[in-house]
Design a protein around this motif. Structure first.
Motif, PDB file in Angstrom:
ATOM      1  N   LEU A  55       0.797  -1.235   0.000  1.00  0.00           N
ATOM      2  CA  LEU A  55       0.000   0.000   0.000  1.00  0.00           C
ATOM      3  C   LEU A  55       0.831   1.287   0.000  1.00  0.00           C
ATOM      4  CD1 LEU A  55      -2.703   1.372  -0.077  1.00  0.00           C
ATOM      5  CD2 LEU A  55      -2.915   1.063   2.400  1.00  0.00           C
ATOM      6  N   SER A  56       1.866   1.361   0.853  1.00  0.00           N
ATOM      7  CA  SER A  56       2.525   2.670   0.892  1.00  0.00           C
ATOM      8  C   SER A  56       3.240   2.981  -0.417  1.00  0.00           C
ATOM      9  CB  SER A  56       3.375   2.864   2.119  1.00  0.00           C
ATOM     10  OG  SER A  56       4.357   2.207   2.306  1.00  0.00           O
ATOM     11  N   ALA A  57       3.801   1.960  -1.091  1.00  0.00           N
ATOM     12  CA  ALA A  57       4.441   2.211  -2.390  1.00  0.00           C
ATOM     13  C   ALA A  57       3.395   2.610  -3.435  1.00  0.00           C
ATOM     14  CB  ALA A  57       5.188   0.972  -2.844  1.00  0.00           C
ATOM     15  N   VAL A  58       2.207   1.992  -3.368  1.00  0.00           N
ATOM     16  CA  VAL A  58       1.145   2.315  -4.335  1.00  0.00           C
ATOM     17  C   VAL A  58       0.688   3.766  -4.144  1.00  0.00           C
ATOM     18  CG1 VAL A  58      -1.259   1.765  -4.963  1.00  0.00           C
ATOM     19  CG2 VAL A  58       0.394  -0.079  -4.673  1.00  0.00           C
ATOM     20  N   VAL A  59       0.565   4.189  -2.883  1.00  0.00           N
ATOM     21  CA  VAL A  59       0.166   5.577  -2.597  1.00  0.00           C
ATOM     22  C   VAL A  59       1.240   6.545  -3.108  1.00  0.00           C
ATOM     23  CG1 VAL A  59      -0.185   7.252  -0.716  1.00  0.00           C
ATOM     24  CG2 VAL A  59      -1.358   5.037  -0.647  1.00  0.00           C
ATOM     25  N   GLU A  60       2.493   6.234  -2.817  1.00  0.00           N
ATOM     26  CA  GLU A  60       3.591   7.112  -3.281  1.00  0.00           C
ATOM     27  C   GLU A  60       3.593   7.220  -4.798  1.00  0.00           C
ATOM     28  OE1 GLU A  60       7.503   6.035  -1.812  1.00  0.00           O
ATOM     29  OE2 GLU A  60       6.721   6.161   0.246  1.00  0.00           O
ATOM     30  N   GLU A  61       3.359   6.086  -5.467  1.00  0.00           N
ATOM     31  CA  GLU A  61       3.355   6.096  -6.930  1.00  0.00           C
ATOM     32  C   GLU A  61       2.191   6.925  -7.472  1.00  0.00           C
ATOM     33  OE1 GLU A  61       3.568   2.214  -8.736  1.00  0.00           O
ATOM     34  OE2 GLU A  61       3.434   3.092 -10.763  1.00  0.00           O
ATOM     35  N   ALA A  62       1.035   6.807  -6.816  1.00  0.00           N
ATOM     36  CA  ALA A  62      -0.130   7.584  -7.274  1.00  0.00           C
ATOM     37  C   ALA A  62       0.152   9.078  -7.163  1.00  0.00           C
ATOM     38  CB  ALA A  62      -1.364   7.208  -6.454  1.00  0.00           C
ATOM     39  N   ILE A  63       0.781   9.485  -6.060  1.00  0.00           N
ATOM     40  CA  ILE A  63       1.085  10.914  -5.868  1.00  0.00           C
ATOM     41  C   ILE A  63       2.123  11.370  -6.888  1.00  0.00           C
ATOM     42  CG2 ILE A  63       2.042  12.609  -4.236  1.00  0.00           C
ATOM     43  CD1 ILE A  63       0.786  10.857  -1.981  1.00  0.00           C
ATOM     44  N   LEU A  84     -13.670  -7.602   2.588  1.00  0.00           N
ATOM     45  CA  LEU A  84     -12.956  -8.476   3.527  1.00  0.00           C
ATOM     46  C   LEU A  84     -12.421  -7.616   4.669  1.00  0.00           C
ATOM     47  CD1 LEU A  84     -10.850 -10.476   0.889  1.00  0.00           C
ATOM     48  CD2 LEU A  84     -12.945 -11.233   2.047  1.00  0.00           C
ATOM     49  N   VAL A  85     -12.801  -7.964   5.904  1.00  0.00           N
ATOM     50  CA  VAL A  85     -12.454  -7.105   7.035  1.00  0.00           C
ATOM     51  C   VAL A  85     -10.952  -6.844   7.145  1.00  0.00           C
ATOM     52  CG1 VAL A  85     -12.429  -6.951   9.540  1.00  0.00           C
ATOM     53  CG2 VAL A  85     -14.482  -7.623   8.391  1.00  0.00           C
ATOM     54  N   GLY A  86     -10.153  -7.900   7.035  1.00  0.00           N
ATOM     55  CA  GLY A  86      -8.699  -7.738   7.170  1.00  0.00           C
ATOM     56  C   GLY A  86      -8.158  -6.794   6.108  1.00  0.00           C
ATOM     57  N   SER A  87      -8.640  -6.933   4.877  1.00  0.00           N
ATOM     58  CA  SER A  87      -8.185  -6.089   3.771  1.00  0.00           C
ATOM     59  C   SER A  87      -8.621  -4.643   3.972  1.00  0.00           C
ATOM     60  CB  SER A  87      -8.747  -6.606   2.452  1.00  0.00           C
ATOM     61  OG  SER A  87      -8.143  -7.837   2.123  1.00  0.00           O
ATOM     62  N   LEU A  88      -9.896  -4.464   4.361  1.00  0.00           N
ATOM     63  CA  LEU A  88     -10.414  -3.114   4.592  1.00  0.00           C
ATOM     64  C   LEU A  88      -9.616  -2.408   5.680  1.00  0.00           C
ATOM     65  CD1 LEU A  88     -14.209  -4.022   4.565  1.00  0.00           C
ATOM     66  CD2 LEU A  88     -13.137  -2.384   3.003  1.00  0.00           C
ATOM     67  N   LEU A  89      -9.308  -3.166   6.745  1.00  0.00           N
ATOM     68  CA  LEU A  89      -8.590  -2.570   7.882  1.00  0.00           C
ATOM     69  C   LEU A  89      -7.240  -2.008   7.466  1.00  0.00           C
ATOM     70  CD1 LEU A  89      -9.232  -4.909  10.944  1.00  0.00           C
ATOM     71  CD2 LEU A  89      -9.547  -2.420  10.858  1.00  0.00           C
ATOM     72  N   VAL A  90      -6.553  -2.685   6.548  1.00  0.00           N
ATOM     73  CA  VAL A  90      -5.236  -2.199   6.119  1.00  0.00           C
ATOM     74  C   VAL A  90      -5.375  -0.822   5.471  1.00  0.00           C
ATOM     75  CG1 VAL A  90      -3.231  -2.627   4.651  1.00  0.00           C
ATOM     76  CG2 VAL A  90      -4.358  -4.550   5.797  1.00  0.00           C
ATOM     77  N   GLY A  91      -6.288  -0.702   4.509  1.00  0.00           N
ATOM     78  CA  GLY A  91      -6.442   0.558   3.778  1.00  0.00           C
ATOM     79  C   GLY A  91      -7.018   1.668   4.642  1.00  0.00           C
ATOM     80  N   PHE A  92      -8.040   1.308   5.442  1.00  0.00           N
ATOM     81  CA  PHE A  92      -8.719   2.349   6.214  1.00  0.00           C
ATOM     82  C   PHE A  92      -7.825   2.852   7.354  1.00  0.00           C
ATOM     83  CE2 PHE A  92     -12.212   4.055   8.932  1.00  0.00           C
ATOM     84  CZ  PHE A  92     -12.676   4.984   8.019  1.00  0.00           C
ATOM     85  N   SER A  93      -7.082   1.947   7.975  1.00  0.00           N
ATOM     86  CA  SER A  93      -6.177   2.376   9.059  1.00  0.00           C
ATOM     87  C   SER A  93      -5.048   3.232   8.481  1.00  0.00           C
ATOM     88  CB  SER A  93      -5.559   1.168   9.774  1.00  0.00           C
ATOM     89  OG  SER A  93      -6.548   0.273  10.156  1.00  0.00           O
ATOM     90  N   PHE A  94      -4.542   2.823   7.323  1.00  0.00           N
ATOM     91  CA  PHE A  94      -3.494   3.612   6.660  1.00  0.00           C
ATOM     92  C   PHE A  94      -4.032   5.024   6.398  1.00  0.00           C
ATOM     93  CE2 PHE A  94      -1.302   5.461   3.120  1.00  0.00           C
ATOM     94  CZ  PHE A  94       0.012   5.019   3.200  1.00  0.00           C
ATOM     95  N   ALA A  95      -5.273   5.097   5.850  1.00  0.00           N
ATOM     96  CA  ALA A  95      -5.875   6.390   5.511  1.00  0.00           C
ATOM     97  C   ALA A  95      -6.065   7.247   6.761  1.00  0.00           C
ATOM     98  CB  ALA A  95      -7.214   6.165   4.805  1.00  0.00           C
ATOM     99  N   LYS A  96      -6.501   6.613   7.852  1.00  0.00           N
ATOM    100  CA  LYS A  96      -6.689   7.361   9.106  1.00  0.00           C
ATOM    101  C   LYS A  96      -5.362   7.958   9.567  1.00  0.00           C
ATOM    102  CE  LYS A  96      -9.622   4.452  11.677  1.00  0.00           C
ATOM    103  NZ  LYS A  96     -10.127   4.002  12.971  1.00  0.00           N
ATOM    104  N   GLY A  97      -4.316   7.133   9.531  1.00  0.00           N
ATOM    105  CA  GLY A  97      -2.998   7.590   9.968  1.00  0.00           C
ATOM    106  C   GLY A  97      -2.471   8.701   9.060  1.00  0.00           C
ATOM    107  N   TYR A  98      -2.657   8.519   7.750  1.00  0.00           N
ATOM    108  CA  TYR A  98      -2.161   9.495   6.769  1.00  0.00           C
ATOM    109  C   TYR A  98      -2.853  10.843   6.985  1.00  0.00           C
ATOM    110  CZ  TYR A  98      -0.321  11.049   2.246  1.00  0.00           C
ATOM    111  OH  TYR A  98       0.366  11.712   1.264  1.00  0.00           O
ATOM    112  N   ALA A  99      -4.182  10.788   7.142  1.00  0.00           N
ATOM    113  CA  ALA A  99      -4.966  12.018   7.315  1.00  0.00           C
ATOM    114  C   ALA A  99      -4.617  12.680   8.652  1.00  0.00           C
ATOM    115  CB  ALA A  99      -6.457  11.691   7.247  1.00  0.00           C
ATOM    116  N   TRP A 100      -4.540  11.897   9.711  1.00  0.00           N
ATOM    117  CA  TRP A 100      -4.279  12.451  11.047  1.00  0.00           C
ATOM    118  C   TRP A 100      -2.904  13.113  11.081  1.00  0.00           C
ATOM    119  CZ3 TRP A 100      -0.756  11.280  15.030  1.00  0.00           C
ATOM    120  CH2 TRP A 100      -1.053  11.905  16.255  1.00  0.00           C
ATOM    121  N   ALA A 101      -1.903  12.447  10.515  1.00  0.00           N
ATOM    122  CA  ALA A 101      -0.531  12.985  10.554  1.00  0.00           C
ATOM    123  C   ALA A 101      -0.429  14.314   9.815  1.00  0.00           C
ATOM    124  CB  ALA A 101       0.436  11.968   9.949  1.00  0.00           C
TER     125      ALA A 101
END
Ligand code: KG4
Ligand code: ZN
Length: 331
Positions: A55-63, A84-101
């Protein structure tokens, strides 16, 4: 406003940068097909692990591909569910952290609404209201869409989703995963009339679907054939595909007529299917109504559609806080 979209509800790790309009500045989809192929379907545990890895490499590439610096991002939108809960948690938690930071607002997007927002990524979006068929690996449903988030559920599958039926039939024919594109390809040289598979729920009132009966009928036919030649497999694929498309379209057109709605749309992974696209356009012409289909690249899971839905939510003042959580099931 520039929104970073993140989608990890199933087996695609996706990020996109979308500006008001919506105008897609970049969209990256890292597919996990190779990881899951050996298992003939998505393995949830492996899917979440792969999301974490990429995920983090994909986000960096998109930017980077959007040609902007991270400081230009005004908001984040990520899929909250269903999936899928496990899959959703990865993206949504990443997004929460990215936005909060970065002190940015975060929108939590419904994956099914995002598929419908894929219609608005192109130049000729539908006017409201329209009746939309959502056909993917996890869902098959009909909605009357009257505003960006005004979706009335008219009917849905009682068993398998249409994409799931494509995947299961492909597995029965030994064609691998995902099934939709391989069935479509094989069906090109097959006879769609050779096997008269059932058209479940077609003669029943209402807008519900059922696909497990067609799938079972294909399985029984495979058992009855003395051997499975290449020609047989192509005829089975073509006959199966024709049955699914006929049911999907009949219910879609019927729903539009019942609602007096002059516009129909088809979205989701299965909307990439060529014969389904052509038959939808033909049916619309015959009924004197308009048909809308996102181009194939926006039919399967992607983050541009998530960002497009997020733009609407953010403009309406919707915000997700640190306590927001993912959800696995719709409704
Ligand atoms: O929307 P999507 O990418 O993921 C979900 O949200 O489920 O849809 C994936 C589904 C799979 O079942 C796949 O076999 C199906 O869409 N699909 C197709 C085609 N391309 C993908 N089904 C029929 N014909 C296709 N060309
Ligand atoms: Zn999807």
């Amino acid at each position: 406003m520039i929104v970073l979209g993140i989608e990890t509800s199933c087996d695609d790790t996706a990020a996109a940068v979308v500006e008001d309009g919506p105008r897609v500045l970049s969209s990256i989809v890292a597919s996990q097909i190779e990881t899951h192929r050996a298992f003939g379907g998505v393995v949830p545990e492996l899917a979440s692990r792969r999301h974490i890895e990429s995920l983090s490499a994909v986000v960096e590439e998109a930017i980077a591909r959007a040609g902007i610096t991270p400081e230009r991002i005004d908001a984040v939108a990520a899929t909250r569910g269903p999936g899928l809960v496990g899959s959703l948690l990865v993206g949504f938690s990443f997004a929460k952290g990215y936005a909060w930071a970065r002190g940015l607002p975060l929108a939590g997007v419904n994956h099914l609404e995002a598929h419908i927002h894929a219609l608005f990524l192109e130049d000729r979006p539908p006017a409201y209201p329209f009746v939309s068929l959502l056909v993917s690996g996890g869902h098959t449903a009909l909605y009357l869409v009257s505003s960006p988030f005004g979706m009335e559920l008219l009917g849905q599958t009682r068993d398998d989703a249409a994409g799931e039926a494509f995947d299961k039939v492909a597995k029965m024919l030994g064609l691998g995963y995902p099934g939709g594109p391989v069935i479509e390809k094989l069906a090109r040289c097959g006879d769609p009339h050779r096997f008269p598979f059932p058209r479940p729920a077609l003669d029943q009132p209402g807008f519900d679907f059922s696909f497990s009966g067609i799938k079972t009928a294909v399985g029984r036919m495979i058992e009855r054939l003395p051997s499975l030649s290449e020609g047989d497999a192509a005829d089975l694929a073509a006959s199966f595909q024709a049955a699914v498309i006929e049911v999907l379209l009949a219910k879609l057109v019927r729903a539009a007529a019942a609602k007096g709605c002059p516009r129909i749309a088809v979205v989701g992974g299965v909307a990439a299917n060529g014969p389904l696209r052509r038959r939808t356009e033909q049916a619309a012409r015959e009924c004197g109504i308009e048909a809308f289909l996102p181009p194939p690249r926006w039919c399967g899971d992607n983050a541009a559609m998530v960002a497009a839905a997020g733009l609407h939510l953010l403009r309406a003042g919707h915000r997700c806080g640190p306590e927001s959580d993912v959800f696995s099931r719709s409704g």
